[in-house]
Design an enzyme around this catalytic site. Sequence first.
Site, PDB file in Angstrom:
ATOM      1  CB  SER A 163      61.322  34.188  54.219  1.00 21.22           C
ATOM      2  OG  SER A 163      61.684  34.579  52.938  1.00 21.22           O
ATOM      3  CE  LYS A 164      61.615  27.208  57.343  1.00 22.21           C
ATOM      4  NZ  LYS A 164      60.972  25.926  57.639  1.00 22.21           N
ATOM      5  NE  ARG A 165      58.830  31.884  50.488  1.00 24.38           N
ATOM      6  CZ  ARG A 165      58.209  33.122  50.284  1.00 24.38           C
ATOM      7  NH1 ARG A 165      58.442  33.843  49.268  1.00 24.38           N
ATOM      8  NH2 ARG A 165      57.753  33.493  51.528  1.00 24.38           N
TER       9      ARG A 165
END
Length: 487
Positions: free
Chosen positions: A256-258
């Site tokens: 994920s981008k996180r």
Amino acid sequence: MSVRVRFAPSPTGFLHVGGLRTALYNYLFAKHFGGKCILRIEDTDRNRFVENAADNLITVLRWAGIEFDESPEKGGAFGPYIQSERLELYNKLAALLISNNKAYYAFDTAEEIDEMRAKQAKDGGDTKYLRNIGRNSFTLGVSATDELIQSGAQYVIRLNVPENEEISFKDIIRGDVTVRTSDIDDQVLLKSDGFPTYHLANVVDDYEMGITHVIRGEEWLPSTPKHVLLYRAFGWEMPQFAHLPLLLNKDKTKLSKRQGSVAVEDFISAGYFREALINFVGLLGFNPSADKEIYSMEELIEGFSLEKVNKGGAVFDLQKLDWFQGYYLRTYSNTELAELLEVTLKSLGMNSRTQEYLEKIIILFKERVTFIKEIPEKASYMFAKPAEFEQDYFAKHWKENTIELILPLVNIYKETNEFTHTALHDLTKNFVENAGLKLKELIHPLRLMITGRSTGAGMFETMEVLGRQECLARIEYFIKMKEKENL
Ligand code: GLU
């Protein structure tokens, strides 16, 4: 049978690295078998449509070295390759399904659907479309349905999913997959705005474009039984399916981008080389052989096999990517790297130097960096005299009598004919031996005075590149500052 595969992104923004992996595997598979790789833009979800996203995708894929045989740009015998330009076809085929009783009209409003789902959720069950409760061809009957359509009422077309059947298909990577139709919703195929959903457009186009193998991410696996039903409803032969393993963060959660960048654009602007990204992404889920890690595009094509793709998720390990980056950086010539360095300096608004000088810096730093853009900072003292001196290094290596010890050596540097690293090494070694000192007692102070830093390339090599005049000027400046107690 000649292989035809497609990469079918939706232009909803940037290209995700998972998308790059899908595009790459399709490309490798096609090239391996001398087949065709097609780019199809799936832009039927108008809510998620992003202007210019498709052009951006094409630019990024081209940067990656993935060229398509047929695409919106290039055209081909099966175009158009943009779904929003094929609406008539989807409408015609949706109508065909209606006439065969494989699909039906439904008139429910969004609120009615929400209510229907909320009720089921409250009872703790599935939240499916209930054919017997909704307002549709089944509950209204043929003539009421026709009347509504004539009167211009808004409708969608839903897939008539047969009751109590098992849907099975074979996935090249995952083996046999079986799903009960009771677990499949009556999927909307055509929306009230006249646009098809992903499912209808995807199946229609895969069939119409003669796709032989559907290679896509595992997140599409739950959609495949619906697609199988659609192929059946149309009476079409199915392509083969291969669902690629998920990409995972190091902690095994879904990438994920996180946890960092996932946009290919970000990797490009960070300075990754195409070869590094392709080698790395190419091995996310597959490796042609257990004892080799460096692969060119040609070698990936040669070794590619869907049968060798792993089922388990592939960990996206940035350290690994950086390792490839460092490896490929060192495969470039000094001249090429110096040119890249020049571009970097310009982009930072720094004065450039001669190509010859930049190449010398490259030789000093090539083994010490992963990206060229690290050089202006790591080697800042190659471009200007040090603005700061590392305090800990200073405290550790600068003694009361350092100046006294080093001045006679500095005089030797002034007078020597040859200011090369070998000459400097020999002169310094001789000098410390005669003076009964250790090399490091003088090397560290020299490094401090000339570079201000505790780390860098070999000291004598650094001095040779900087040149006698510059080194002596720095030493003098340092000593002056020291005397004025400004350091
Ligand atoms: N348009 C879908 C996507 O955005 C395509 C999935 C597929 O390949 O079927 O990935």
